[in-house]
Design a protein around this motif. Structure first.
Motif, mmCIF file in Angstrom:
data_model
loop_
_atom_site.group_PDB
_atom_site.id
_atom_site.type_symbol
_atom_site.label_atom_id
_atom_site.label_comp_id
_atom_site.label_asym_id
_atom_site.label_seq_id
_atom_site.Cartn_x
_atom_site.Cartn_y
_atom_site.Cartn_z
ATOM 1 N N ARG A 1 0.744 -1.177 0.131
ATOM 2 C CA ARG A 1 -0.005 -0.079 0.022
ATOM 3 C C ARG A 1 0.826 1.169 -0.222
ATOM 4 N NH1 ARG A 1 -1.511 3.615 3.632
ATOM 5 N NH2 ARG A 1 -3.423 4.440 3.352
ATOM 6 N N ARG A 2 1.842 1.224 0.832
ATOM 7 C CA ARG A 2 2.826 2.406 0.834
ATOM 8 C C ARG A 2 3.508 2.667 -0.246
ATOM 9 N NH1 ARG A 2 2.434 6.496 3.251
ATOM 10 N NH2 ARG A 2 2.877 7.319 1.203
ATOM 11 N N HIS A 3 3.850 1.529 -1.044
ATOM 12 C CA HIS A 3 4.756 1.640 -2.436
ATOM 13 C C HIS A 3 3.620 2.342 -3.643
ATOM 14 C CE1 HIS A 3 7.013 0.846 -6.099
ATOM 15 N NE2 HIS A 3 5.740 0.024 -6.395
ATOM 16 N N LEU A 4 2.281 1.723 -3.487
ATOM 17 C CA LEU A 4 1.217 2.321 -4.365
ATOM 18 C C LEU A 4 1.272 4.029 -3.947
ATOM 19 C CD1 LEU A 4 -1.328 -0.544 -4.386
ATOM 20 C CD2 LEU A 4 0.089 0.304 -6.394
ATOM 21 N N LEU A 5 1.028 4.322 -2.848
ATOM 22 C CA LEU A 5 0.783 5.404 -2.603
ATOM 23 C C LEU A 5 2.113 6.508 -3.108
ATOM 24 C CD1 LEU A 5 -1.014 5.662 0.901
ATOM 25 C CD2 LEU A 5 -1.946 6.151 -1.495
ATOM 26 N N ALA B 1 -5.528 12.185 -15.116
ATOM 27 C CA ALA B 1 -4.794 11.224 -15.744
ATOM 28 C C ALA B 1 -4.272 9.808 -14.906
ATOM 29 C CB ALA B 1 -3.632 11.688 -16.641
ATOM 30 N N LEU B 2 -4.285 9.867 -13.703
ATOM 31 C CA LEU B 2 -3.735 8.900 -12.989
ATOM 32 C C LEU B 2 -4.875 7.944 -12.721
ATOM 33 C CD1 LEU B 2 -1.675 7.504 -11.254
ATOM 34 C CD2 LEU B 2 -2.325 8.533 -9.446
ATOM 35 N N GLY B 3 -4.846 6.783 -13.446
ATOM 36 C CA GLY B 3 -5.938 5.592 -13.138
ATOM 37 C C GLY B 3 -5.253 4.508 -12.720
ATOM 38 N N ILE B 4 -5.987 3.705 -12.349
ATOM 39 C CA ILE B 4 -5.681 1.996 -11.973
ATOM 40 C C ILE B 4 -4.577 1.640 -12.796
ATOM 41 C CG2 ILE B 4 -6.374 -0.061 -11.054
ATOM 42 C CD1 ILE B 4 -6.763 2.052 -8.989
ATOM 43 N N LYS C 1 -3.135 -5.087 -12.201
ATOM 44 C CA LYS C 1 -4.231 -4.189 -11.871
ATOM 45 C C LYS C 1 -5.095 -5.103 -10.833
ATOM 46 C CE LYS C 1 -8.208 -2.337 -14.133
ATOM 47 N NZ LYS C 1 -8.889 -2.021 -15.635
ATOM 48 N N SER C 2 -5.323 -6.229 -10.852
ATOM 49 C CA SER C 2 -6.097 -7.067 -9.829
ATOM 50 C C SER C 2 -5.344 -6.982 -8.382
ATOM 51 C CB SER C 2 -6.207 -8.338 -10.165
ATOM 52 O OG SER C 2 -4.778 -9.106 -10.125
ATOM 53 N N ASN C 3 -4.200 -6.969 -8.307
ATOM 54 C CA ASN C 3 -3.417 -6.370 -6.927
ATOM 55 C C ASN C 3 -3.543 -5.246 -6.839
ATOM 56 O OD1 ASN C 3 -1.946 -8.847 -5.967
ATOM 57 N ND2 ASN C 3 -0.290 -8.690 -7.326
ATOM 58 N N VAL C 4 -3.533 -4.157 -7.487
ATOM 59 C CA VAL C 4 -3.849 -2.714 -6.986
ATOM 60 C C VAL C 4 -5.331 -2.943 -6.316
ATOM 61 C CG1 VAL C 4 -4.127 -0.364 -7.527
ATOM 62 C CG2 VAL C 4 -2.261 -1.842 -8.808
ATOM 63 N N TYR C 5 -6.241 -3.463 -7.062
ATOM 64 C CA TYR C 5 -7.374 -3.522 -6.376
ATOM 65 C C TYR C 5 -7.746 -4.079 -4.941
ATOM 66 C CZ TYR C 5 -9.854 -1.543 -10.545
ATOM 67 O OH TYR C 5 -10.139 -0.621 -11.605
ATOM 68 N N ARG C 6 -6.640 -4.876 -4.613
ATOM 69 C CA ARG C 6 -6.601 -5.278 -3.083
ATOM 70 C C ARG C 6 -6.412 -4.160 -2.082
ATOM 71 N NH1 ARG C 6 -6.121 -10.854 -3.312
ATOM 72 N NH2 ARG C 6 -5.567 -11.946 -5.240
ATOM 73 N N TYR C 7 -5.969 -3.202 -2.769
ATOM 74 C CA TYR C 7 -5.704 -2.085 -1.788
ATOM 75 C C TYR C 7 -6.548 -0.727 -1.903
ATOM 76 C CZ TYR C 7 -1.641 -4.942 -1.098
ATOM 77 O OH TYR C 7 -1.005 -6.350 -0.954
ATOM 78 N N PHE C 8 -7.191 -0.776 -3.053
ATOM 79 C CA PHE C 8 -7.654 0.365 -3.476
ATOM 80 C C PHE C 8 -8.794 0.190 -4.349
ATOM 81 C CE2 PHE C 8 -3.500 2.195 -2.560
ATOM 82 C CZ PHE C 8 -3.708 3.014 -1.726
ATOM 83 N N GLU C 9 -10.094 0.556 -4.074
ATOM 84 C CA GLU C 9 -11.264 0.366 -5.076
ATOM 85 C C GLU C 9 -11.330 0.932 -6.223
ATOM 86 O OE1 GLU C 9 -14.600 2.960 -2.664
ATOM 87 O OE2 GLU C 9 -13.422 1.565 -1.411
ATOM 88 N N SER C 10 -10.753 2.224 -6.112
ATOM 89 C CA SER C 10 -10.524 2.950 -7.421
ATOM 90 C C SER C 10 -9.577 3.892 -7.494
ATOM 91 C CB SER C 10 -12.158 3.493 -7.506
ATOM 92 O OG SER C 10 -12.198 4.432 -6.423
ATOM 93 N N VAL D 1 -7.510 6.166 -4.400
ATOM 94 C CA VAL D 1 -6.038 6.365 -4.337
ATOM 95 C C VAL D 1 -5.675 7.748 -3.947
ATOM 96 C CG1 VAL D 1 -3.705 6.271 -5.443
ATOM 97 C CG2 VAL D 1 -5.577 4.471 -5.801
ATOM 98 N N LEU D 2 -6.341 8.625 -4.768
ATOM 99 C CA LEU D 2 -6.137 10.171 -4.618
ATOM 100 C C LEU D 2 -6.689 10.517 -3.403
ATOM 101 C CD1 LEU D 2 -7.390 11.494 -8.323
ATOM 102 C CD2 LEU D 2 -4.923 10.955 -7.369
ATOM 103 N N LEU D 3 -7.695 9.909 -2.770
ATOM 104 C CA LEU D 3 -8.069 10.480 -1.477
ATOM 105 C C LEU D 3 -7.214 10.365 -0.500
ATOM 106 C CD1 LEU D 3 -12.054 9.448 -1.783
ATOM 107 C CD2 LEU D 3 -10.929 11.743 -1.564
#
Length: 222
Positions: free
Chosen positions: A20-24, A39-42, A53-62, A66-68
């Protein structure tokens, strides 16, 4: 931006927090390079983070989620900068002034352009495509920011109660939301308002935010 080795699926809570930290961190780095936060999408986040993409969705629903989370972190950093700035302008005996609060508030906002960019689209873009549970978490985090900031302002100017400063922040938020896009217009608009006869339509974010905040603060004086 350097690309780390692709991540395997996280198992432990520590590994999950690391992902999660890496994604943020990846999202923040991308946003600082992108002129348009939309322009920043999943898909792009997953590609840059070298995760599926499926792994990202484990941490963020959309993408909005992420932006929030980035925005909430930015507010935490803004509070720290605000507290430092308030402390610099306080007299040991007499505390600070509303003028100093307005100046410090505006300067701390200018120092965090990503916060301003995301806040300016908070109600219109970011608060869509997320679950009610996530919305509750967001609103609770923003409420905590408001209460903390109101208490900091009250310590700076004790003659105004923290509840008064909470009302001030309530009105300051839409001021920031409106001023950011007005002071960062599209290219064609920026060129047009360079005309001398249209100079009155120009906005300067820091100057106008400080002036607007001071107008609100003057209404709080006992």
């Amino acid at each position: 931006m350097s690309n780390p080795s692709p991540f395997l699926r996280a198992r432990s809570p520590e590994q999950k927090e690391e992902r999660r930290r890496h994604l943020l961190d990846t999202a923040k780095a991308l946003l600082l390079e992108m002129p348009d936060v939309h322009a920043l999408g999943i898909n792009e986040l997953a590609r840059q983070a070298q995760m599926t993409k499926s792994n990202v969705y484990r941490y963020f629903e959309s993408g909005e989620a992420v932006l929030l989370d980035v925005l909430v972190e930015e507010y935490g950093l803004w509070i720290a900068e605000l507290q430092t700035g308030l402390a610099r302008g306080q007299d040991v005996k007499h505390g600070g002034t509303i003028e100093h609060i307005a100046k410090t508030f505006a300067a701390a906002a200018v120092a965090r352009p990503l916060l301003c960019r995301l806040t300016s689209i908070l109600p219109s873009i970011l608060e869509h495509n997320i679950t009610e549970e996530r919305m509750v978490e967001l609103k609770q985090a923003l409420l905590a920011v408001r209460q903390q900031t109101a208490n900091d302002f009250h310590r700076c100017v004790p003659s105004i109660p923290a509840s008064g400063f909470e009302k001030f922040i309530h009105q300051a938020l839409p001021l920031l939301i409106g001023l950011w896009p007005l002071s960062h217009p599209a290219d064609i608009s920026a060129r047009v308002i360079e005309r001398p006869d249209l100079a009155a339509l120009r906005y300067d974010f820091q100057r106008d935010l400080e002036e607007g905040l001071l107008m609100l603060l003057r209404g709080l004086r006992p």
